[in-house]
Scaffold this active site. Sequence first.
Site, PDB file in Angstrom:
ATOM      1  N   ASP A 107       0.918  -1.459  -0.047  1.00  0.00           N
ATOM      2  CA  ASP A 107      -0.067   0.017   0.234  1.00  0.00           C
ATOM      3  C   ASP A 107       0.848   1.191  -0.091  1.00  0.00           C
ATOM      4  OD1 ASP A 107      -2.222   1.602   0.195  1.00  0.00           O
ATOM      5  OD2 ASP A 107      -3.081   0.300   1.828  1.00  0.00           O
ATOM      6  N   HIS A 165      -6.624   4.552   6.665  1.00  0.00           N
ATOM      7  CA  HIS A 165      -5.691   5.540   6.190  1.00  0.00           C
ATOM      8  C   HIS A 165      -6.089   6.894   7.054  1.00  0.00           C
ATOM      9  CE1 HIS A 165      -4.098   3.551   2.456  1.00  0.00           C
ATOM     10  NE2 HIS A 165      -5.046   2.891   2.684  1.00  0.00           N
ATOM     11  N   CYS A 205      -4.253   4.634  -2.344  1.00  0.00           N
ATOM     12  CA  CYS A 205      -4.775   3.795  -3.285  1.00  0.00           C
ATOM     13  C   CYS A 205      -4.821   4.731  -4.785  1.00  0.00           C
ATOM     14  CB  CYS A 205      -6.142   3.292  -3.136  1.00  0.00           C
ATOM     15  SG  CYS A 205      -6.687   2.123  -4.593  1.00  0.00           S
TER      16      CYS A 205
HETATM   17  P1  HMG Z   1     -10.212  -5.999 -15.977  1.00  0.00           P
HETATM   18  O1  HMG Z   1      -9.855  -5.285 -16.855  1.00  0.00           O
HETATM   19  O2  HMG Z   1     -11.557  -6.277 -15.558  1.00  0.00           O
HETATM   20  O3  HMG Z   1      -9.600  -7.559 -16.144  1.00  0.00           O
HETATM   21  O4  HMG Z   1      -9.054  -5.581 -14.624  1.00  0.00           O
HETATM   22  P2  HMG Z   1      -9.595  -8.543 -17.305  1.00  0.00           P
HETATM   23  O5  HMG Z   1      -9.610  -9.746 -17.002  1.00  0.00           O
HETATM   24  O6  HMG Z   1     -10.587  -7.924 -18.433  1.00  0.00           O
HETATM   25  O7  HMG Z   1      -8.108  -8.155 -17.901  1.00  0.00           O
HETATM   26  C1  HMG Z   1      -7.614  -6.903 -18.502  1.00  0.00           C
HETATM   27  C2  HMG Z   1      -6.258  -6.926 -18.601  1.00  0.00           C
HETATM   28  O8  HMG Z   1      -5.528  -7.117 -17.289  1.00  0.00           O
HETATM   29  C3  HMG Z   1      -5.719  -8.100 -19.314  1.00  0.00           C
HETATM   30  O9  HMG Z   1      -4.138  -7.687 -20.027  1.00  0.00           O
HETATM   31  C4  HMG Z   1      -5.138  -9.331 -18.330  1.00  0.00           C
HETATM   32  O10 HMG Z   1      -4.284 -10.238 -18.840  1.00  0.00           O
HETATM   33  C5  HMG Z   1      -4.619  -8.390 -17.300  1.00  0.00           C
HETATM   34  P3  HMG Z   1      -4.402  -7.281 -21.658  1.00  0.00           P
HETATM   35  O11 HMG Z   1      -5.069  -8.326 -22.319  1.00  0.00           O
HETATM   36  O12 HMG Z   1      -4.986  -5.810 -21.515  1.00  0.00           O
HETATM   37  O13 HMG Z   1      -2.865  -7.014 -21.746  1.00  0.00           O
HETATM   38  N1  HMG Z   1      -4.839  -8.751 -15.911  1.00  0.00           N
HETATM   39  C6  HMG Z   1      -3.933  -9.087 -15.116  1.00  0.00           C
HETATM   40  N2  HMG Z   1      -2.568  -8.692 -15.071  1.00  0.00           N
HETATM   41  C7  HMG Z   1      -1.807  -9.114 -14.418  1.00  0.00           C
HETATM   42  N3  HMG Z   1      -2.411  -9.698 -12.935  1.00  0.00           N
HETATM   43  C8  HMG Z   1      -3.456 -10.020 -12.725  1.00  0.00           C
HETATM   44  C9  HMG Z   1      -4.696  -9.710 -13.981  1.00  0.00           C
HETATM   45  N4  HMG Z   1      -5.692  -9.979 -14.300  1.00  0.00           N
HETATM   46  C10 HMG Z   1      -5.809  -9.153 -15.474  1.00  0.00           C
HETATM   47  N5  HMG Z   1      -3.991 -10.469 -11.803  1.00  0.00           N
HETATM   48  C11 HMG Z   1      -7.917  -5.984 -12.573  1.00  0.00           C
HETATM   49  C12 HMG Z   1      -9.276  -6.140 -13.506  1.00  0.00           C
HETATM   50  C13 HMG Z   1      -8.165  -6.434 -11.298  1.00  0.00           C
HETATM   51  C14 HMG Z   1      -7.110  -6.936 -13.099  1.00  0.00           C
HETATM   52  C15 HMG Z   1      -7.507  -4.554 -12.740  1.00  0.00           C
HETATM   53  O14 HMG Z   1      -8.724  -3.593 -12.474  1.00  0.00           O
HETATM   54  C16 HMG Z   1      -6.483  -4.170 -11.755  1.00  0.00           C
HETATM   55  O15 HMG Z   1      -5.495  -4.781 -11.670  1.00  0.00           O
HETATM   56  N6  HMG Z   1      -6.781  -3.410 -10.678  1.00  0.00           N
HETATM   57  C17 HMG Z   1      -5.670  -2.691  -9.790  1.00  0.00           C
HETATM   58  C18 HMG Z   1      -6.399  -2.929  -8.549  1.00  0.00           C
HETATM   59  C19 HMG Z   1      -5.389  -2.453  -7.597  1.00  0.00           C
HETATM   60  O16 HMG Z   1      -4.211  -3.121  -7.453  1.00  0.00           O
HETATM   61  N7  HMG Z   1      -5.687  -1.488  -6.769  1.00  0.00           N
HETATM   62  C20 HMG Z   1      -4.855  -0.989  -5.628  1.00  0.00           C
HETATM   63  C21 HMG Z   1      -4.828  -1.971  -4.518  1.00  0.00           C
HETATM   64  S1  HMG Z   1      -6.426  -1.969  -3.595  1.00  0.00           S
HETATM   65  C22 HMG Z   1      -6.259  -1.114  -2.220  1.00  0.00           C
HETATM   66  O17 HMG Z   1      -5.130  -0.360  -2.188  1.00  0.00           O
HETATM   67  C23 HMG Z   1      -7.170  -0.920  -0.999  1.00  0.00           C
HETATM   68  C24 HMG Z   1      -6.576  -1.675   0.115  1.00  0.00           C
HETATM   69  O18 HMG Z   1      -5.317  -0.961   0.555  1.00  0.00           O
HETATM   70  C25 HMG Z   1      -7.530  -1.727   1.358  1.00  0.00           C
HETATM   71  C26 HMG Z   1      -8.020  -0.081   1.482  1.00  0.00           C
HETATM   72  O19 HMG Z   1      -7.242   0.757   1.822  1.00  0.00           O
HETATM   73  O20 HMG Z   1      -9.452   0.053   1.521  1.00  0.00           O
HETATM   74  C27 HMG Z   1      -6.500  -2.999  -0.051  1.00  0.00           C
HETATM   75 MG    MG Z   2      -5.191   0.659   1.776  1.00  0.00          MG
END
Ligand code: HMG
Ligand code: MG
Length: 303
Positions: free
Chosen positions: A14, A207, A238
């Site tokens: 994070d 946060h 985020c």
């Molecule tokens: P999507 O577009 O719905 O997924 O994304 P998709 O299945 O249609 O795939 C789109 C592309 O992503 C494809 O690649 C997939 O291969 C690739 P392309 O054909 O375009 O080259 N893909 C992946 N690549 C690597 N690893 C994977 C993966 N899955 C699909 N696992 C997805 C859905 C979730 C992947 C996307 O929206 C994403 O990666 N989002 C990032 C979310 C993120 O990391 N956010 C920050 C963390 S959460 C946070 O900080 C909150 C937390 O701290 C708690 C809080 O504070 O509340 C946890």
């Molecule tokens: Mg967080």
Amino acid sequence: MSEQVRIIEMGPRDGLQNEKTPVSMEARIRFIEALVGAGLHTVEVGAFVSPKAVPQMASSDRVLKGVSHITDAEFHVLVPNEKGYEAALIAGARVVSVFASASEGFSRANINCSVAESIERFKPVLARAGADGVKVRAYISCVLGCPFDGEVKPQAVAEVARTLWDLGCYEISLGDTIGVGTPLKAKQLLRAVGGTVPVASLAMHFHDTYGQALANLYAGMEEGVRVIDSAAGGLGGCPYAPGATGNVATEDVVYMLHGMGIRTGIDMEKLLAATNEMSRVLGRPPVSRVASALNAKAKRAAD
Ligand code: HMG
Ligand code: MG
């Protein structure tokens, strides 16, 4: 409250996922080594998400492999779907964290699907993890407010928490993603969620955007929660939560807990050194109040 609290260190995940300054894989590994050396034995080290969405977390497989020589720590990584789980497993993950939202607006912005669809994506992850002996933790974001939908009802959080618990997640971490909560709201939330999931299996992931995180943590501890997510130096945020700043700082949490006679097993001096080194890499001082105070004190002593 003279007991123990378990801290889950968020700095390398994070903390760094929203950083503008590029941080090399080597620096990420050194940061994790220093954090474990300071007594943080549970560290979230990366995310197996799309590198197009969060380029900062690219090479998380190499980071996880790079810390595999450390045997006295548990490393967590985020996985949003089965593809991420597969990659995490190959890299040696033994604990993965799925992440849902209590609000539809943030779910869509963060992981491009509805809350219900995200749960469907987690089902094969939980099934495979069960068979592989991998533990699954879960986050729920926006538990005290959403940057898109506004107010979030405690009952909505409780329902998502129950669903994740029933799927087999061993711990549910409640994310105040944009740091808007206040202590009484935090208490109401934990009472509602504690009615559906055992309080011992809840964690607080707050946060500090509005400076309320420590007060909210204290309120949550009064409700019996004993697991806290925090990030060294107060790093974090985020990329999909407009306006969100860092996690509550690990130094600030440790200072409060030690002051209350609660054990954490964390060495403040070593933690501060880990924070200062990352701060040097990022080229700016830590936002943690305790880190700033201790650095100023050390400077006065040296002058
Ligand atoms: P999507 O577009 O719905 O997924 O994304 P998709 O299945 O249609 O795939 C789109 C592309 O992503 C494809 O690649 C997939 O291969 C690739 P392309 O054909 O375009 O080259 N893909 C992946 N690549 C690597 N690893 C994977 C993966 N899955 C699909 N696992 C997805 C859905 C979730 C992947 C996307 O929206 C994403 O990666 N989002 C990032 C979310 C993120 O990391 N956010 C920050 C963390 S959460 C946070 O900080 C909150 C937390 O701290 C708690 C809080 O504070 O509340 C946890
Ligand atoms: Mg967080």
